[in-house]
Scaffold this motif. Structure first.
Motif, mmCIF file in Angstrom:
data_model
loop_
_atom_site.group_PDB
_atom_site.id
_atom_site.type_symbol
_atom_site.label_atom_id
_atom_site.label_comp_id
_atom_site.label_asym_id
_atom_site.label_seq_id
_atom_site.Cartn_x
_atom_site.Cartn_y
_atom_site.Cartn_z
ATOM 1 N N ALA A 118 0.863 -1.199 0.058
ATOM 2 C CA ALA A 118 -0.508 0.036 -0.212
ATOM 3 C C ALA A 118 1.009 1.702 0.089
ATOM 4 O O ALA A 118 2.080 1.478 0.619
ATOM 5 C CB ALA A 118 -0.686 -0.269 0.914
ATOM 6 N N SER A 119 0.492 1.948 -0.830
ATOM 7 C CA SER A 119 1.286 3.810 -0.339
ATOM 8 C C SER A 119 0.420 4.893 -0.983
ATOM 9 O O SER A 119 -0.924 4.307 -1.405
ATOM 10 C CB SER A 119 2.476 3.330 -2.016
ATOM 11 N N GLY A 120 0.244 5.498 -0.164
ATOM 12 C CA GLY A 120 -0.547 7.201 0.257
ATOM 13 C C GLY A 120 -1.490 6.374 0.744
ATOM 14 O O GLY A 120 -2.233 7.893 1.253
ATOM 15 N N PHE A 121 -1.899 5.343 1.731
ATOM 16 C CA PHE A 121 -1.983 5.675 2.755
ATOM 17 C C PHE A 121 -1.176 4.551 3.828
ATOM 18 O O PHE A 121 -0.827 3.524 3.682
ATOM 19 C CB PHE A 121 -4.043 5.186 2.799
ATOM 20 N N THR A 122 -1.647 4.745 5.442
ATOM 21 C CA THR A 122 -1.127 3.938 6.277
ATOM 22 C C THR A 122 -2.249 2.386 6.858
ATOM 23 O O THR A 122 -3.427 2.450 6.454
ATOM 24 C CB THR A 122 -0.557 3.980 7.265
ATOM 25 N N LYS A 139 6.421 -2.670 6.583
ATOM 26 C CA LYS A 139 6.647 -1.815 4.726
ATOM 27 C C LYS A 139 5.428 -1.691 4.450
ATOM 28 O O LYS A 139 5.081 -1.774 3.070
ATOM 29 C CB LYS A 139 7.014 -3.735 4.261
ATOM 30 N N ASN A 140 3.779 -1.175 5.726
ATOM 31 C CA ASN A 140 3.107 -1.270 4.690
ATOM 32 C C ASN A 140 2.108 -2.051 3.670
ATOM 33 O O ASN A 140 1.599 -1.448 2.745
ATOM 34 C CB ASN A 140 2.514 0.741 4.015
ATOM 35 N N THR A 141 2.823 -3.300 4.311
ATOM 36 C CA THR A 141 1.987 -4.776 3.570
ATOM 37 C C THR A 141 1.794 -5.678 4.063
ATOM 38 O O THR A 141 1.529 -5.669 5.215
ATOM 39 C CB THR A 141 3.331 -5.055 2.596
ATOM 40 N N VAL A 142 0.457 -6.502 3.120
ATOM 41 C CA VAL A 142 -0.407 -7.181 3.975
ATOM 42 C C VAL A 142 -0.462 -8.531 2.829
ATOM 43 O O VAL A 142 0.566 -8.185 1.442
ATOM 44 C CB VAL A 142 -1.626 -6.814 3.840
ATOM 45 N N PHE A 143 -0.192 -9.764 3.263
ATOM 46 C CA PHE A 143 0.425 -10.946 2.753
ATOM 47 C C PHE A 143 -0.485 -12.403 3.013
ATOM 48 O O PHE A 143 -1.686 -11.662 3.752
ATOM 49 C CB PHE A 143 1.498 -11.760 3.679
ATOM 50 N N LEU A 144 -1.019 -12.638 1.611
ATOM 51 C CA LEU A 144 -1.487 -13.624 1.671
ATOM 52 C C LEU A 144 -0.743 -15.123 1.828
ATOM 53 O O LEU A 144 -0.559 -15.613 0.672
ATOM 54 C CB LEU A 144 -3.072 -13.600 0.708
#
Length: 124
Positions: free
Chosen positions: A23-27, A75-80
């Protein structure tokens, strides 16, 4: 605001795959992230959701026990993480950001932003 989904590919039945949604532009403190998938000729279906503040996780019955959603706030990242994959898991997987409540998280209309999708094919 942008969501970038990646990690798809070809995997054998019973195998594993991990998808990422950057994600970018938001948290992730303010938006929950949902994963959806759409198989050819079928409607898009909800797969999983992780809430913004508490990081609570939810799963569709079809993936419960096999898929795990998680996030790395730094890292502002979600994983599946997808394990024990089946041919019926074959679909384009999308991540989406929104602020749904538990009664609406399964609806794609509850999400404000969408990634471009990544193809997962489960086949021998």
């Amino acid at each position: 605001v942008q969501l970038q989904a990646s990690g798809g590919g070809l995997v054998q039945p019973g195998g594993s795959q991990r998808l990422s949604c950057a994600a970018s532009g938001f948290t992730l403190d303010y938006y929950g992230i949902g994963w959806f998938r759409q198989a050819p000729g079928k409607e898009r279906e909800w797969v999983s959701f992780i809430s913004s503040r508490e990081g609570r996780t939810y799963y569709a019955d079809s993936v419960k026990g096999r898929f795990t959603i998680s996030r790395d706030k730094a890292k502002n990242t979600v994983f599946l993480q997808m394990n024990s994959l089946k041919p019926e898991d074959t679909a384009v997987y999308y991540c989406a950001a929104g602020r749904p409540i538990t009664s609406t998280m399964r609806s794609d209309t509850a999400y404000d932003y969408w990634g471009q999708g990544t193809q997962v094919t489960v086949s021998s």
